[in-house]
Each structure stands twice: as structure tokens, then as C-alpha cells.
Design a protein around this motif. Structure first.
Motif, PDB file in Angstrom:
ATOM      1  N   THR A  92      10.855  -1.075  13.030  1.00  0.00           N
ATOM      2  CA  THR A  92      10.111  -2.207  12.467  1.00  0.00           C
ATOM      3  C   THR A  92      11.033  -2.936  11.513  1.00  0.00           C
ATOM      4  O   THR A  92      11.492  -2.369  10.515  1.00  0.00           O
ATOM      5  N   LEU A  93      11.329  -4.180  11.824  1.00  0.00           N
ATOM      6  CA  LEU A  93      12.367  -4.914  11.103  1.00  0.00           C
ATOM      7  C   LEU A  93      11.832  -6.124  10.357  1.00  0.00           C
ATOM      8  O   LEU A  93      10.894  -6.796  10.805  1.00  0.00           O
ATOM      9  N   LEU A  94      12.446  -6.381   9.220  1.00  0.00           N
ATOM     10  CA  LEU A  94      12.397  -7.705   8.629  1.00  0.00           C
ATOM     11  C   LEU A  94      13.631  -8.401   9.209  1.00  0.00           C
ATOM     12  O   LEU A  94      14.749  -8.245   8.719  1.00  0.00           O
ATOM     13  N   LEU A 114      18.561 -16.475  12.389  1.00  0.00           N
ATOM     14  CA  LEU A 114      17.291 -16.944  12.939  1.00  0.00           C
ATOM     15  C   LEU A 114      17.182 -18.465  12.905  1.00  0.00           C
ATOM     16  O   LEU A 114      17.462 -19.092  11.887  1.00  0.00           O
ATOM     17  N   ASP A 115      16.784 -19.047  14.018  1.00  0.00           N
ATOM     18  CA  ASP A 115      16.430 -20.453  14.035  1.00  0.00           C
ATOM     19  C   ASP A 115      15.130 -20.643  13.250  1.00  0.00           C
ATOM     20  O   ASP A 115      14.303 -19.723  13.164  1.00  0.00           O
ATOM     21  N   PRO A 157      13.557 -17.968   6.906  1.00  0.00           N
ATOM     22  CA  PRO A 157      14.703 -17.069   6.671  1.00  0.00           C
ATOM     23  C   PRO A 157      14.510 -15.629   7.175  1.00  0.00           C
ATOM     24  O   PRO A 157      15.490 -14.922   7.377  1.00  0.00           O
ATOM     25  N   CYS A 158      13.282 -15.175   7.367  1.00  0.00           N
ATOM     26  CA  CYS A 158      13.085 -13.825   7.892  1.00  0.00           C
ATOM     27  C   CYS A 158      11.692 -13.709   8.500  1.00  0.00           C
ATOM     28  O   CYS A 158      10.787 -14.479   8.154  1.00  0.00           O
ATOM     29  N   ARG A 159      11.544 -12.772   9.407  1.00  0.00           N
ATOM     30  CA  ARG A 159      10.264 -12.555  10.073  1.00  0.00           C
ATOM     31  C   ARG A 159      10.088 -11.074  10.373  1.00  0.00           C
ATOM     32  O   ARG A 159      11.040 -10.297  10.321  1.00  0.00           O
ATOM     33  N   ILE A 160       8.858 -10.715  10.691  1.00  0.00           N
ATOM     34  CA  ILE A 160       8.565  -9.345  11.093  1.00  0.00           C
ATOM     35  C   ILE A 160       8.752  -9.201  12.599  1.00  0.00           C
ATOM     36  O   ILE A 160       8.298 -10.042  13.375  1.00  0.00           O
ATOM     37  N   GLN A 182       3.513 -10.738  14.669  1.00  0.00           N
ATOM     38  CA  GLN A 182       4.926 -10.665  14.294  1.00  0.00           C
ATOM     39  C   GLN A 182       5.212 -11.853  13.372  1.00  0.00           C
ATOM     40  O   GLN A 182       5.886 -12.814  13.745  1.00  0.00           O
ATOM     41  N   THR A 183       4.707 -11.777  12.168  1.00  0.00           N
ATOM     42  CA  THR A 183       4.655 -12.915  11.247  1.00  0.00           C
ATOM     43  C   THR A 183       6.024 -13.544  10.991  1.00  0.00           C
ATOM     44  O   THR A 183       6.992 -12.844  10.682  1.00  0.00           O
ATOM     45  N   LYS A 184       6.062 -14.872  11.106  1.00  0.00           N
ATOM     46  CA  LYS A 184       7.288 -15.628  10.854  1.00  0.00           C
ATOM     47  C   LYS A 184       7.276 -16.217   9.442  1.00  0.00           C
ATOM     48  O   LYS A 184       6.231 -16.274   8.788  1.00  0.00           O
TER      49      LYS A 184
END
Length: 355
Positions: free
Chosen positions: A314-316, A325-326, A332-335, A345-347
Motif C-alpha cells: 500500500t503506497l503513497l 506523477l502527472d 503530488p501524491c496519491r494512494i 485510490q484517492t488522488k
């Protein structure tokens, strides 16, 4: 032309019962993952499981469309039988068929519009689609119970040659519908699925359902002052993008699988949630509430259960396919969590709260 015999009708009805049951069970799984009751748990492994269940949900629904049309064509002469109502049981049977047909059509038509992300209605699709699914499956069970003696009798005999042609046409239509669309979730069929609604086209080779511009987060996502807040019982820890990139990095090949049925694997890289929780002063396995920069979206807030926050995959996520990341993929980060629906998978993550 004479209508198909009851033997043909029974065979089509049995196939429709199978596809509809598959569609119902896999749809129920997706609903429970997104709106979990206290008794429900969903594993983080295998990472591809939701991809398979939701792909099956959509493909079985599409297969049901030609089967339902063939089923209705096979029984439509009964609509003109006279008298219209012969007895109370006969009236109840007709009413149950009306409810079944209406519910089935509603489920398949609205599901098809959802796959295309086209919503020409004012109601909240997931809620009503879920409710009518119970009506449809209940009606099917009642219908099967009423017709079971006929089905048993019919399946012991082979259909007449003229009826076999109708059956073959029905199976062929269902097969073509599946092959023409299944490429959205089955990579091997992607090049032959002419009606597939997703491909590898999109930023960084991955489709996008909702862009950063549509979410209204472009300015906030590109703000140099952006910080990630991680709230734990020990307090709040904030991270700049540079500080997140300095933490130990984890990379993994994980699929992103959306409720519309499409899925695609990609190489994600970022900070594992267990590592981030430990660094912020919390323990892996703690449920986490995730907040997005998108304020008005239905899925601007999601919850990761302990099963997933304890999983090192499970990544940030900070990178996709070797690139930063586009914005449309969540900069800048997503789940990115294994075995989770894409809507969860929250952006554009801005805050994590350990519960």
C-alpha cells in the motif's frame, strides 16, 4: 415465424440466470468494499482479486443484454394470450415477470451508461443500482421457483433443428458482446475488443477517469507550499514533497481497477504506508482516513482499513511508470493500495488521519 419452444426459452433463461447471478454477486462485493459494514473484511492480497471480480461484474452484465433480449423475444407471444388474467396465481405470475423485466432492464441499461461514464439522470447511480439489484435477483429467484417444473422437463429434451439455430445465434451474440468489450479488463483481448471503453491511452500510459482540471485542484496541487499532514495520536507531522522523496522508497507492479470494469497494471513507486505511519509515530495496521485536495467530489475522503495500512504494497505513490506523477494521476501524491477499487485510490492527497 413461430416463437421458440419452451425448451429454447428454458435454456436461454438458465444462461441468463447464471450471468445475472455472477453480475449480482460481484456487484455486491464491490458495494461492500466501498461501503463496508462492521462484519465485512476485504483482503489486500491477491493484488488482482478486485480486478477479476469487477471485470467479471461488467462482462457478465454485458453478456446478459443479448440473453435478456432473446429471452423476451422467446416469450413475447404470451403477452397476447387471452384472457389476460385467468386466476389470482396467474395474475401474480404476470406481475412478477413485469417486475423482473423492468428491474433487469434498469440494471443493464444504467450499468451500460455507467461503463461509458454517461449519466443522463438525476439520481445517485450506485445507491439506486444497488437497491434495484436486490429486486432483480429476488424476482429471478421467484421466477425460477415458479418455472422449475417446466425447466426440468424442457432440459431433458433436445430442441428442434429450427430452434437450435436461434440458440446458436443467441450464444454467438452473447460471445461477440463479451469479446468486443472485455479488452477493458482482459489485456490479451485489448487489441481485438473494438468496443472496449478503456485503453492504455492517457498520461503516462494509463487512462484517467477524472482530470485535475475537472477536480479543480491544479493550483493547489502545484503550489510549492503544499504539505502532507499525517495526524496520529502522538500529534501531527507534516511533510514536504522533498521530505517524502527522501523516505525509503518502495516500488510495485499493481493494477488500478475501476468500478466501470476497466483495469490496467502499472509500475508505482513511493512511500509504503507502514513506513510512513512508523515515521509519523503510528503503527501499521491502524485504519487511516485519507483526504484529497478535491473538496467537492464524492470520493474526496476515503478510508483505508488496517488490512491495507499493514501491507507494504500500500503506497503513497509519488511516481508512475518511472516518472513523477502527472497531475491527472494525482500529483503530488496519491494512494495506491492492492486489491482496492479505483474510486478509493484517492488522488491529490493532502492529509492522512490515523483512526
Amino acid at each position: 415465424m413461430n416463437s421458440p419452444s419452451e425448451r429454447v426459452t428454458s435454456r436461454i433463461g438458465l444462461a441468463l440466470a447464471v450471468t445475472f447471478t455472477l453480475c449480482f454477486v460481484t456487484g455486491l462485493i464491490s458495494h461492500l468494499i466501498q461501503h463496508p459494514p462492521s462484519w465485512f473484511g476485504w483482503p489486500s492480497r491477491p493484488v488482482w482479486l478486485y480486478r477479476v471480480t469487477q471485470g467479471t461484474h461488467v462482462v457478465s452484465g454485458i453478456a446478459s443484454i443479448p440473453l435478456l433480449l432473446a429471452k423476451l423475444w422467446s416469450v413475447y407471444p404470451k403477452l397476447f394470450e387471452r384472457p389476460v388474467i385467468r386466476s389470482l396465481p396467474h395474475a401474480l405470475e404476470r406481475l412478477s415477470i413485469l417486475v423482473l423485466s423492468a428491474a433487469a432492464f434498469f440494471e443493464l441499461v444504467t450499468g451500460l451508461f455507467n461503463v461509458a461514464q454517461n449519466y443522463p439522470w438525476n439520481f445517485y447511480f450506485p445507491q439506486l443500482h444497488y437497491a434495484v439489484a436486490w429486486v432483480a435477483i429476488g424476482s429471478i429467484l421467484v421466477h425460477i421457483a415458479v418455472k422449475l417444473p417446466i425447466v426440468r422437463r424442457s432440459l431433458t429434451r433436445a430442441p428442434e433443428p429450427s430452434r437450435r439455430a436461434f440458440l446458436r445465434t443467441t450464444w454467438l451474440a452473447a460471445g461477440v458482446a463479451v469479446v468486443a468489450t472485455a479488452g477493458a479488463t482482459v489485456p490479451l483481448l485489448r487489441n481485438v475488443s473494438g468496443l472496449s471503453w478503456r485503453s492504455d491511452k492517457g498520461p503516462q500510459g494509463l487512462p484517467v477517469n477524472r482530470t485535475a482540471a475537472a477536480a479543480g485542484v491544479l493550483d493547489a496541487a502545484n503550489d510549492p507550499g503544499w504539505r502532507l499532514s499525517v495526524v496520529t495520536p502522538k500529534g501531527t507531522r507534516t511533510y514536504s514533497l522533498e521530505e517524502l522523496r527522501a523516505l525509503p522508497r518502495t516500488s510495485a507492479e499493481l493494477p488500478i481497477a475501476c468500478v466501470e470494469g476497466w483495469s490496467q497494471s502499472a509500475r508505482w513507486s513511493g512511500v509504503s504506508l507502514p513506513e510512513l505511519l512508523r515515521d509519523a509515530g503510528s503503527a501499521p495496521g491502524t485504519p487511516v482516513r485519507v483526504f484529497s485536495l478535491e473538496k467537492g467530489g464524492i470520493y474526496g475522503i476515503s478510508e483505508l482499513p488496517g488490512e491495507h495500512t499493514a501491507d507494504g504494497l500500500t503506497l503513497l505513490a509519488l511516481e508512475l511508470n518511472g516518472e513523477i506523477l502527472d497531475a491527472d494521476h494525482g500529483f503530488p501524491c496519491r494512494i495506491i493500495a492492492p486489491n482496492r477499487p479505483g474510486v478509493l485510490q484517492t488522488k491529490w492527497v493532502t492529509r492522512l488521519e490515523a483512526l
